[in-house]
Design a protein around this motif. Sequence first.
Motif, short mmCIF file in Angstrom:
data_model
loop_
_atom_site.label_atom_id
_atom_site.label_comp_id
_atom_site.label_asym_id
_atom_site.label_seq_id
_atom_site.Cartn_x
_atom_site.Cartn_y
_atom_site.Cartn_z
N TRP A 145 3.27 -4.13 11.96
CA TRP A 145 2.77 -5.03 10.92
C TRP A 145 1.59 -4.42 10.15
O TRP A 145 0.93 -5.11 9.38
CB TRP A 145 2.39 -6.38 11.51
CG TRP A 145 3.59 -7.10 12.04
CD1 TRP A 145 4.46 -7.88 11.33
CD2 TRP A 145 4.08 -7.07 13.38
NE1 TRP A 145 5.47 -8.34 12.14
CE2 TRP A 145 5.26 -7.86 13.42
CE3 TRP A 145 3.66 -6.47 14.57
CZ2 TRP A 145 6.01 -8.05 14.57
CZ3 TRP A 145 4.40 -6.65 15.73
CH2 TRP A 145 5.55 -7.44 15.73
N TYR B 278 0.49 -7.51 7.79
CA TYR B 278 -0.81 -8.11 8.06
C TYR B 278 -1.99 -7.23 7.67
O TYR B 278 -3.03 -7.74 7.27
CB TYR B 278 -0.93 -8.43 9.56
CG TYR B 278 -0.25 -9.70 9.98
CD1 TYR B 278 -0.97 -10.82 10.37
CD2 TYR B 278 1.14 -9.81 9.98
CE1 TYR B 278 -0.35 -12.00 10.75
CE2 TYR B 278 1.79 -10.97 10.36
CZ TYR B 278 1.04 -12.06 10.75
OH TYR B 278 1.67 -13.23 11.12
N PRO C 183 3.64 -12.71 15.09
CA PRO C 183 4.17 -12.37 13.77
C PRO C 183 5.69 -12.33 13.75
O PRO C 183 6.33 -12.01 14.76
CB PRO C 183 3.59 -10.99 13.50
CG PRO C 183 3.37 -10.41 14.86
CD PRO C 183 2.99 -11.57 15.74
#
Length: 199
Positions: free
Chosen positions: A81, A116, A171
């Motif tokens: 991420w 992210y 996530p």
Amino acid sequence: MPEVVLRVAEEKDAAAMLALYAPYVIQTTVSSEYEPPSLDEFLGRMRSYTTKLPWLVCTVDGQVAGYGYAAPHRTRAAYQWSVETSIYVEESWHRCGIAGAIYAALFELLAMQGYYNIFVGITSPNERSMKFHKAMGFIISGAYQESMFKFGQWRDVLWMGKSLRAHEGEPQPTVPFPEIKDSPLVARALRQAEQRIHL
């Protein structure tokens, strides 16, 4: 008035992007490479990264003035991420908002994909790049001391990071960029970011 376009890069742009990148390799410590890659190698990188991540190019009257892209930060699963970003602007187009526009678009696109974190490594000293990244919302994450040797000198690499969303809960898998590339949301993000450019 020059025609300015910010769009998704295509393979036909590779030679012009490489020509823009080569002076960064030969003349500066911005790149950690000693020699510019061949066109085949450059195309290979582009093809590899764009299976999942965006490469963007800014043209002025059809000529490549800058480009930027995201690459994996690390290859192991827990880092999936997070990405690293690189942006290069032709010298005569510095201070026209091109780098900021490319970043603004990348922030939107990477957030759409479910990423992210964005990280960038800056070879020290480079006060201008540090100020620019702070203005774009990056904060200092740390440094790799004397980790890079170029032009006869050991150099520190400062790392800066930016969060794209709150780190809450587990996530979801990220969406490969080719799956959203042609969506109206991507087109809108590019047009909005394009407005930041002032020639």
